[in-house]
Design a protein around this motif. Structure first.
Motif, PDB file in Angstrom:
ATOM      1  N   ILE A  55      30.529  45.450  48.680  1.00 19.88           N
ATOM      2  CA  ILE A  55      31.190  46.195  49.758  1.00 19.88           C
ATOM      3  C   ILE A  55      32.192  45.307  50.483  1.00 19.88           C
ATOM      4  CG2 ILE A  55      30.788  47.325  51.994  1.00 19.88           C
ATOM      5  CD1 ILE A  55      28.054  48.248  50.784  1.00 19.88           C
ATOM      6  N   VAL A  56      31.763  44.063  50.795  1.00 17.43           N
ATOM      7  CA  VAL A  56      32.672  43.128  51.488  1.00 17.43           C
ATOM      8  C   VAL A  56      33.884  42.844  50.613  1.00 17.43           C
ATOM      9  CG1 VAL A  56      32.897  40.768  52.368  1.00 17.43           C
ATOM     10  CG2 VAL A  56      30.839  42.110  52.893  1.00 17.43           C
ATOM     11  N   PHE A  57      33.630  42.567  49.327  1.00 18.90           N
ATOM     12  CA  PHE A  57      34.723  42.269  48.415  1.00 18.90           C
ATOM     13  C   PHE A  57      35.689  43.449  48.294  1.00 18.90           C
ATOM     14  CE2 PHE A  57      36.599  42.332  44.158  1.00 18.90           C
ATOM     15  CZ  PHE A  57      37.218  41.091  44.124  1.00 18.90           C
ATOM     16  N   TYR A  58      35.149  44.650  48.244  1.00 21.28           N
ATOM     17  CA  TYR A  58      35.981  45.843  48.086  1.00 21.28           C
ATOM     18  C   TYR A  58      36.943  46.022  49.264  1.00 21.28           C
ATOM     19  CZ  TYR A  58      37.265  50.726  47.344  1.00 21.28           C
ATOM     20  OH  TYR A  58      37.965  51.900  47.140  1.00 21.28           O
ATOM     21  N   PHE A  59      36.474  45.704  50.478  1.00 16.86           N
ATOM     22  CA  PHE A  59      37.293  45.977  51.657  1.00 16.86           C
ATOM     23  C   PHE A  59      38.181  44.811  52.097  1.00 16.86           C
ATOM     24  CE2 PHE A  59      34.102  49.364  52.204  1.00 16.86           C
ATOM     25  CZ  PHE A  59      34.976  50.436  52.309  1.00 16.86           C
ATOM     26  N   ILE A  60      37.936  43.593  51.615  1.00 10.60           N
ATOM     27  CA  ILE A  60      38.828  42.497  52.023  1.00 10.60           C
ATOM     28  C   ILE A  60      40.150  42.616  51.260  1.00 10.60           C
ATOM     29  CG2 ILE A  60      36.995  40.883  52.674  1.00 10.60           C
ATOM     30  CD1 ILE A  60      37.400  39.443  50.023  1.00 10.60           C
ATOM     31  N   PRO A  61      41.253  42.286  51.934  1.00  7.30           N
ATOM     32  CA  PRO A  61      42.555  42.368  51.233  1.00  7.30           C
ATOM     33  C   PRO A  61      42.636  41.312  50.126  1.00  7.30           C
ATOM     34  CG  PRO A  61      42.817  41.855  53.593  1.00  7.30           C
ATOM     35  CD  PRO A  61      41.366  41.894  53.311  1.00  7.30           C
ATOM     36  N   LYS A  62      43.200  41.722  48.985  1.00  4.04           N
ATOM     37  CA  LYS A  62      43.345  40.781  47.866  1.00  4.04           C
ATOM     38  C   LYS A  62      44.521  41.217  46.988  1.00  4.04           C
ATOM     39  CE  LYS A  62      39.184  42.871  46.575  1.00  4.04           C
ATOM     40  NZ  LYS A  62      39.285  43.538  47.770  1.00  4.04           N
ATOM     41  N   ASP A  63      45.083  40.268  46.305  1.00  4.82           N
ATOM     42  CA  ASP A  63      46.222  40.529  45.422  1.00  4.82           C
ATOM     43  C   ASP A  63      45.712  40.887  44.033  1.00  4.82           C
ATOM     44  OD1 ASP A  63      47.974  39.847  47.463  1.00  4.82           O
ATOM     45  OD2 ASP A  63      47.986  37.719  46.882  1.00  4.82           O
ATOM     46  N   GLY A  64      46.409  41.777  43.357  1.00  5.05           N
ATOM     47  CA  GLY A  64      46.110  42.110  41.964  1.00  5.05           C
ATOM     48  C   GLY A  64      44.907  43.022  41.771  1.00  5.05           C
ATOM     49  N   PHE A  65      44.477  43.722  42.815  1.00  7.50           N
ATOM     50  CA  PHE A  65      43.335  44.637  42.718  1.00  7.50           C
ATOM     51  C   PHE A  65      43.885  46.030  42.440  1.00  7.50           C
ATOM     52  CE2 PHE A  65      39.429  46.649  44.713  1.00  7.50           C
ATOM     53  CZ  PHE A  65      38.540  46.127  43.788  1.00  7.50           C
ATOM     54  N   ASP A  66      43.874  46.470  41.149  1.00  8.14           N
ATOM     55  CA  ASP A  66      44.542  47.729  40.788  1.00  8.14           C
ATOM     56  C   ASP A  66      43.614  48.950  40.910  1.00  8.14           C
ATOM     57  OD1 ASP A  66      42.879  47.646  38.589  1.00  8.14           O
ATOM     58  OD2 ASP A  66      44.420  46.931  37.217  1.00  8.14           O
ATOM     59  N   GLN A  67      44.153  50.115  40.592  1.00 10.24           N
ATOM     60  CA  GLN A  67      43.423  51.379  40.733  1.00 10.24           C
ATOM     61  C   GLN A  67      42.210  51.458  39.809  1.00 10.24           C
ATOM     62  OE1 GLN A  67      44.527  52.593  43.761  1.00 10.24           O
ATOM     63  NE2 GLN A  67      43.825  54.470  42.813  1.00 10.24           N
ATOM     64  N   TYR A  68      42.344  50.926  38.597  1.00 10.85           N
ATOM     65  CA  TYR A  68      41.231  50.943  37.648  1.00 10.85           C
ATOM     66  C   TYR A  68      40.039  50.163  38.209  1.00 10.85           C
ATOM     67  CZ  TYR A  68      38.430  49.826  33.546  1.00 10.85           C
ATOM     68  OH  TYR A  68      37.386  49.663  32.668  1.00 10.85           O
ATOM     69  N   GLU A  69      40.334  48.976  38.742  1.00 12.00           N
ATOM     70  CA  GLU A  69      39.269  48.150  39.312  1.00 12.00           C
ATOM     71  C   GLU A  69      38.649  48.831  40.534  1.00 12.00           C
ATOM     72  OE1 GLU A  69      41.485  44.567  39.881  1.00 12.00           O
ATOM     73  OE2 GLU A  69      40.892  43.758  37.932  1.00 12.00           O
ATOM     74  N   ARG A  70      39.487  49.438  41.390  1.00  8.69           N
ATOM     75  CA  ARG A  70      38.965  50.181  42.549  1.00  8.69           C
ATOM     76  C   ARG A  70      38.039  51.324  42.075  1.00  8.69           C
ATOM     77  NH1 ARG A  70      41.359  48.869  47.284  1.00  8.69           N
ATOM     78  NH2 ARG A  70      43.457  48.026  47.161  1.00  8.69           N
ATOM     79  N   GLY A  71      38.450  51.993  41.019  1.00  6.95           N
ATOM     80  CA  GLY A  71      37.642  53.094  40.474  1.00  6.95           C
ATOM     81  C   GLY A  71      36.276  52.622  40.001  1.00  6.95           C
ATOM     82  N   LEU A  72      36.232  51.434  39.359  1.00  9.60           N
ATOM     83  CA  LEU A  72      34.941  50.892  38.915  1.00  9.60           C
ATOM     84  C   LEU A  72      34.025  50.609  40.103  1.00  9.60           C
ATOM     85  CD1 LEU A  72      36.038  48.438  36.057  1.00  9.60           C
ATOM     86  CD2 LEU A  72      34.803  50.590  35.820  1.00  9.60           C
ATOM     87  N   PHE A  73      34.593  50.037  41.177  1.00 13.14           N
ATOM     88  CA  PHE A  73      33.788  49.762  42.367  1.00 13.14           C
ATOM     89  C   PHE A  73      33.281  51.062  42.996  1.00 13.14           C
ATOM     90  CE2 PHE A  73      35.304  45.494  41.997  1.00 13.14           C
ATOM     91  CZ  PHE A  73      34.386  44.719  42.687  1.00 13.14           C
ATOM     92  N   LYS A  74      34.154  52.074  43.068  1.00 14.32           N
ATOM     93  CA  LYS A  74      33.738  53.352  43.652  1.00 14.32           C
ATOM     94  C   LYS A  74      32.615  53.981  42.826  1.00 14.32           C
ATOM     95  CE  LYS A  74      38.086  54.511  45.920  1.00 14.32           C
ATOM     96  NZ  LYS A  74      39.271  55.382  45.906  1.00 14.32           N
ATOM     97  N   LYS A  75      32.737  53.911  41.510  1.00 12.25           N
ATOM     98  CA  LYS A  75      31.686  54.471  40.657  1.00 12.25           C
ATOM     99  C   LYS A  75      30.366  53.709  40.814  1.00 12.25           C
ATOM    100  CE  LYS A  75      34.932  56.379  37.342  1.00 12.25           C
ATOM    101  NZ  LYS A  75      35.599  56.168  36.066  1.00 12.25           N
ATOM    102  N   TYR A  76      30.484  52.388  41.000  1.00 10.33           N
ATOM    103  CA  TYR A  76      29.285  51.588  41.239  1.00 10.33           C
ATOM    104  C   TYR A  76      28.617  52.022  42.547  1.00 10.33           C
ATOM    105  CZ  TYR A  76      26.315  47.636  42.428  1.00 10.33           C
ATOM    106  OH  TYR A  76      25.248  46.860  42.796  1.00 10.33           O
TER     107      TYR A  76
END
Length: 198
Positions: A51-72
């Motif tokens: 959760i912390v990793f998902y919400f901290i700003p970071k470079d190179g975090f694309d939609q596919y990766e966001r989708g994997l976190f949301k599904k998790y």
């Protein structure tokens, strides 16, 4: 029916656990790309680190990766909801099964056999046997009755008891007369107890 529900809940739990682990490994792979220490912490303290990793700003975090976190996150939420459902449904099913087993084990055809508690073997024999030729058995028989109902003589002679007996169907009147004349102590005690409940 209850076994089908348990099987369905177990199968759903298995599917959700497998899905959760799949997305856990996928998200840890992504986190490993940012920092191996972060990935190790995610394994140890998931899903908090996720959760912390998902919400901290970071470079190179694309939609596919966001989708994997949301599904998790969704799989973890589904697992928690299923856990709550299972903790409510399974105990209620088990409780119903145990209740039906208990009620099927109790023999209510002769309640005097299980309603009376005797303190020793002699009292048990007095409750279940009425041998009029044995003085000791007869003494125990009447002792058991008077212990349960000290006013047994008054009850027998009362007009209320006579009226209660006369108000019964003829077959029951015959049973009561037989019990009072030659029944066991437990049967006599049951008759008096039933009368006193009215």
């Amino acid at each position: 029916m209850s076994s089908i529900i348990v099987f369905g809940l177990s199968f759903a739990a298995l599917v959700i656990i497998v899905v959760s682990f799949w997305y856990l490994f996928q998200t840890i792979r992504i986190m490993w790309g940012y920092s191996f220490l972060l990935a190790i912490a995610a394994v140890l303290f998931s899903p908090l680190v996720h959760i912390v990793f998902y919400f901290i700003p970071k470079d190179g975090f694309d939609q596919y990766e966001r989708g994997l976190f949301k599904k998790y996150f969704l799989s973890i939420a589904a697992l928690m909801i299923l856990g709550v459902v299972v903790s409510i449904v399974i105990p209620s099913i088990i409780g119903e099964d145990q209740t039906s087993e208990m009620t099927s084990e109790v023999d209510t055809s002769q309640p005097w056999e299980w309603d009376i508690r005797a303190e020793n073997q002699e009292e048990v024999l007095a409750l279940i046997d009425n041998d009029s030729n044995d003085d000791k058995a007869a003494e125990l028989h009447f002792e058991a009755i008077y212990q349960a109902h000290p006013d047994a003589d008054k009850v027998m002679e009362s007009p209320e008891f006579e009226g209660w007996v006369q108000g019964k169907p003829e077959a029951e009147q015959d049973d009561i007369a037989r019990i009072l004349k030659e029944g066991t102590a437990a049967e006599v005690i049951y008759i008096f107890s039933t009368f006193k409940k009215i």
